[in-house]
Design an enzyme around this catalytic site. Sequence first.
Site, PDB file in Angstrom:
ATOM      1  N   HIS A  93       0.804  -1.187   0.001  1.00 48.23           N
ATOM      2  CA  HIS A  93       0.052  -0.002   0.174  1.00 48.23           C
ATOM      3  C   HIS A  93       1.041   1.268   0.007  1.00 48.23           C
ATOM      4  O   HIS A  93       1.042   1.905   0.987  1.00 48.23           O
ATOM      5  CB  HIS A  93      -0.799  -0.068   1.255  1.00 48.23           C
ATOM      6  CG  HIS A  93      -2.072   1.098   1.167  1.00 48.23           C
ATOM      7  ND1 HIS A  93      -3.182   0.872   1.653  1.00 48.23           N
ATOM      8  CD2 HIS A  93      -1.799   2.015   0.761  1.00 48.23           C
ATOM      9  CE1 HIS A  93      -3.947   1.982   1.651  1.00 48.23           C
ATOM     10  NE2 HIS A  93      -3.109   2.757   1.006  1.00 48.23           N
ATOM     11  N   GLU A 144      -2.614  -1.902  -3.165  1.00 50.17           N
ATOM     12  CA  GLU A 144      -3.627  -0.873  -2.476  1.00 50.17           C
ATOM     13  C   GLU A 144      -3.256   0.638  -2.633  1.00 50.17           C
ATOM     14  O   GLU A 144      -2.284   0.654  -2.477  1.00 50.17           O
ATOM     15  CB  GLU A 144      -3.940  -1.133  -1.094  1.00 50.17           C
ATOM     16  CG  GLU A 144      -4.443  -2.654  -0.722  1.00 50.17           C
ATOM     17  CD  GLU A 144      -4.454  -2.900   0.785  1.00 50.17           C
ATOM     18  OE1 GLU A 144      -4.124  -2.046   1.627  1.00 50.17           O
ATOM     19  OE2 GLU A 144      -5.147  -3.735   0.892  1.00 50.17           O
ATOM     20  N   HIS A 161      -8.398  -5.611   7.762  1.00 44.45           N
ATOM     21  CA  HIS A 161      -7.803  -4.724   8.626  1.00 44.45           C
ATOM     22  C   HIS A 161      -8.133  -5.001   9.896  1.00 44.45           C
ATOM     23  O   HIS A 161      -9.317  -5.407  10.335  1.00 44.45           O
ATOM     24  CB  HIS A 161      -8.657  -3.228   8.348  1.00 44.45           C
ATOM     25  CG  HIS A 161      -8.265  -2.160   8.908  1.00 44.45           C
ATOM     26  ND1 HIS A 161      -7.290  -1.301   8.339  1.00 44.45           N
ATOM     27  CD2 HIS A 161      -8.029  -1.572  10.187  1.00 44.45           C
ATOM     28  CE1 HIS A 161      -6.587  -0.334   9.163  1.00 44.45           C
ATOM     29  NE2 HIS A 161      -7.331  -0.544  10.415  1.00 44.45           N
TER      30      HIS A 161
END
Length: 244
Positions: free
Chosen positions: A44, A71, A192
């Site tokens: 990410h 991401e 998450h």
Amino acid sequence: MPTKLSVNINKIATLRNSRGGNNPDVLQVAIDCQKFGADGITVHPRPDERHIRYSDVHAIKPIITTEFNIEGNPLEDKFVDLVLAVKPAQVTLVPDDPGQLTSNHGWDTINKQDYLRTIISTFKKAGIRVSIFVDPVENLVAAAADTGTDRIELYTEAYAKTFHKNPEEAIADYVKAAVVAQQKNLGLNAGHDLDLKNLAYFAKNIPGLLEVSIGHALISDALYYGLENTIQLYKRQLHISSNK
């Protein structure tokens, strides 16, 4: 088939960047995660490159033998250019603010639908599978289907925060969201704050869960258990959940 495990290696890059140099070696960790059983590698990159650098993403792509998932927020032109140049197996679109510490919400798939439809089309035309971050809200999941996305990724922080108090209550909205995703023919990912305590229960109770992306908890556990053993521990939780 068990849900796939994609290992987010951002925290490895954070540790490297804290001292400069190349220790730990992010590329070697990506290779080793695959060797140790990870079904994919997630990165990410953020605009300030405080962990994964854009150069890392280019360097990682050629060594990936499993699935590469990038991401990020497509509102950043630099991010869009990166993804189109690297062409990962999957891009996961996350509505982060530029200076945000970590992801904390999904897309408003109703009010942002026109924008999402356009940017998702851009990536799909390049042959990249698209997933978008979505909160476990039924109408937002239903609206996600109209954006043209291939998958959604359920944002699981709320589940993780309340799991220890009441697992059934914590997962209820996620089950409803997953059912809507199935009805709309959307592939389903999640991520998450999933960890060794809450992962098996989540994967066991969410219908159609294809993939989880886990970084912070997994890398933290690896400090105690070792990276290879930790990846296998997480894989074991997913195998347990597949025996429903």
